[in-house]
Structures are given as C-alpha cells and as structure tokens.
Design an enzyme around this catalytic site. Sequence first.
Site, PDB file in Angstrom:
ATOM      1  N   ASN A  55      -3.063  11.560  -9.075  1.00 15.00           N
ATOM      2  CA  ASN A  55      -2.366  12.083  -7.897  1.00 15.00           C
ATOM      3  C   ASN A  55      -0.869  12.025  -8.190  1.00 15.00           C
ATOM      4  OD1 ASN A  55      -1.217  12.547  -5.393  1.00 15.00           O
ATOM      5  ND2 ASN A  55      -1.957  10.632  -4.470  1.00 15.00           N
TER       6      ASN A  55
ATOM      7  N   LYS B 246       1.495  13.114  -6.382  1.00 12.92           N
ATOM      8  CA  LYS B 246       2.320  12.990  -5.172  1.00 12.92           C
ATOM      9  C   LYS B 246       3.467  14.006  -5.223  1.00 12.92           C
ATOM     10  CE  LYS B 246       0.715   8.290  -4.868  1.00 12.92           C
ATOM     11  NZ  LYS B 246       0.921   6.899  -4.470  1.00 12.92           N
TER      12      LYS B 246
ATOM     13  N   HIS C  29      -5.084  10.513   2.370  1.00  9.78           N
ATOM     14  CA  HIS C  29      -4.330   9.521   1.599  1.00  9.78           C
ATOM     15  C   HIS C  29      -3.486   8.684   2.563  1.00  9.78           C
ATOM     16  CE1 HIS C  29      -1.473   7.702  -1.153  1.00  9.78           C
ATOM     17  NE2 HIS C  29      -2.347   7.936  -2.106  1.00  9.78           N
TER      18      HIS C  29
ATOM     19  N   GLU D 210      -0.575   7.725   2.447  1.00  8.71           N
ATOM     20  CA  GLU D 210       0.783   8.243   2.674  1.00  8.71           C
ATOM     21  C   GLU D 210       0.760   9.390   3.693  1.00  8.71           C
ATOM     22  OE1 GLU D 210       1.747   8.757  -1.480  1.00  8.71           O
ATOM     23  OE2 GLU D 210       1.754   6.579  -1.700  1.00  8.71           O
TER      24      GLU D 210
ATOM     25  N   GLU E 144      -8.553   2.694  -1.454  1.00  9.09           N
ATOM     26  CA  GLU E 144      -7.182   2.404  -1.865  1.00  9.09           C
ATOM     27  C   GLU E 144      -6.541   1.432  -0.873  1.00  9.09           C
ATOM     28  OE1 GLU E 144      -5.536   5.728  -4.563  1.00  9.09           O
ATOM     29  OE2 GLU E 144      -5.061   6.241  -2.499  1.00  9.09           O
TER      30      GLU E 144
ATOM     31  N   GLY F 194       1.265   1.558  -5.532  1.00  9.80           N
ATOM     32  CA  GLY F 194       2.639   1.579  -6.036  1.00  9.80           C
ATOM     33  C   GLY F 194       3.332   0.232  -6.064  1.00  9.80           C
TER      34      GLY F 194
ATOM     35  N   SER G 152      -2.356   0.902  -8.085  1.00  7.26           N
ATOM     36  CA  SER G 152      -1.801   0.190  -9.244  1.00  7.26           C
ATOM     37  C   SER G 152      -2.753   0.100 -10.440  1.00  7.26           C
ATOM     38  CB  SER G 152      -1.315  -1.209  -8.836  1.00  7.26           C
ATOM     39  OG  SER G 152      -0.248  -1.106  -7.901  1.00  7.26           O
TER      40      SER G 152
HETATM   41  P1  PGA Z   1      -0.510   4.084  -7.654  1.00  5.83           P
HETATM   42  O1  PGA Z   1      -0.971   5.092  -6.490  1.00  5.83           O
HETATM   43  O2  PGA Z   1      -1.485   4.248  -8.788  1.00  5.83           O
HETATM   44  O3  PGA Z   1       0.885   4.549  -8.014  1.00  5.83           O
HETATM   45  O4  PGA Z   1      -0.543   2.719  -7.072  1.00  5.83           O
HETATM   46  C1  PGA Z   1      -2.329   5.299  -6.224  1.00  5.83           C
HETATM   47  C2  PGA Z   1      -2.501   6.327  -5.143  1.00  5.83           C
HETATM   48  O5  PGA Z   1      -1.715   6.368  -4.189  1.00  5.83           O
HETATM   49  O6  PGA Z   1      -3.434   7.153  -5.213  1.00  5.83           O
END
Ligand code: PGA
Length: 245
Positions: free
Chosen positions: A8, A10, A90, A92, A160, A166, A205
């Site tokens: 992803n 983003k 997601h 976010e 997640e 992140g 992560s």
């Molecule tokens: P990350 O994000 O691997 O940067 O922690 C995962 C995600 O949001 O799908």
Amino acid sequence: MRKLAAGNWKMNGVLADLTEIANIAQTHPEPSVDILICPPATLIAPAVAMSGPIAIGAQDCHAADQGAHTGDISAKQICDVGACYVITGHSERRQDHGETDAQIHDKTRAAHYAGLIAIICIGETLDERNSGATLDVLGKQLAGSVPSTATAQNTVIAYEPVWAIGTGLIPTIDQITETHDFIRATVQQRFGSQAIEMRLLYGGSVKGSNAAEIFAVPNVDGALVGGASLKAQDFGPIIRALENA
Ligand code: PGA
C-alpha cells in the site's frame, strides 16, 4: 490458497517511482505467491501497463458506480483501467475521513459487484487493546464492514492494529495468533467452510527482518505492507519470506 504480499503506497509516488514496480516484476517473474501494489490513483493506469506478474489495486473506492461525487473514484472505474483489487476501510480512511463500518460495507459490496477483490482492513487502537477490547472491536468491525457478497475469492481481510501502522511496533506472535484465529473463526461462522480459503493478512510495520516469524503464524496468509513496499529492495525480502513460509 495462494498467499498474498500486498503493498500500500498510500499518498506516495510519482511516475518516476514506477521503476520500483518494474524491479519487483523483473526479480519475481514467476512468483509462487500473489504480489499486489496499490499505488495512488494517479499511477494505477500506468502501473497496470507495465506491471507484468504484479497485480495492481486501488486504495479506496466510492460505493456508487458513478455520479456527483467530486474527487471520488468508483469500483467500476478502477476495474476499467485493469486494476483488480481495492483496499477498503484502511484505518487512515477511518480516521482521516471518518469512514464508518456501514460505509466500508457499501464500498466493499460495490467492489464485489464491479468484479474487484476487496481487502477489508480492521484493527484496534492502542486504547482499545489496553482496555482488553481488541476482540470485541474486531468482531464489530467484521460484522459491520464485511458484506454478505463476500466469498473466499473476492475478499481478503487485513488485520492492522492501528498502533502498529508506521510506528515500528508490532504485536507479539501470541497476539497475532490470537487475533488471526479469532478472525478465521468469525468468518467461518458466518460464511461456512469456504472461509478456510479466505486470505487473512497481517499489516503494521512488516519488514524483511520480521516477516518470516509473522508468516509462520498459521492463519496469516500474507501481509499488507506500507512503508516497506515503496522500494523494491525492501519489499523483495518480504515477498521471499512469504514464498518460503
Ligand atoms: P506500515 O503500514 O507497513 O507502514 O506500518 C501498513 C499499512 O498501513 O497498511
């Protein structure tokens, strides 16, 4: 079931970054797992044109097919340019855009009607984990956001934990085992034995250095990767770990 390594991007990437997808395609000409990149909407069409064995997906879609929804993209439009997956719900999107389980349900159903595979994201916040509410939260998100059109073929569930995205923090292997077992049992209860084949991804992560131990957990069928999917040199080891799992 074919496992899935999903990236992803983003809100990252411009045309010049398509070389990363070309690199992954070149180093994995005949992958033994499914590989997916979900770039920003601006890059979906050019990515499809050069992605070879790598599937391309979108990061969100609208619940309607078309209409007066400035700035939105429909599942039908995503499918039209040759993408075959879409991420829905997601954290976010839930946080930045206030998306509810009901909206995610409708977006996912639209994805199914359009012929896309939906990756539905669920996950608890740190407060929810600390207060012991994790499985309750996941149960509610699954009940509210997974539509009855879901099958093992058109739906992937990504667990997640919001606090792991992140941050460099990941849950313990026991915690990942507990949540993935719970998600498997919940989808099986609702969709029957076919749900054994529904892919469950871990996200938050994931890196080359922790991928192998995460992929060794029985109900983990792949990963949804953010930061470490942006560069072929970081994503490659994660794909290899999944191929070896
Ligand atoms: P990350 O994000 O691997 O940067 O922690 C995962 C995600 O949001 O799908």
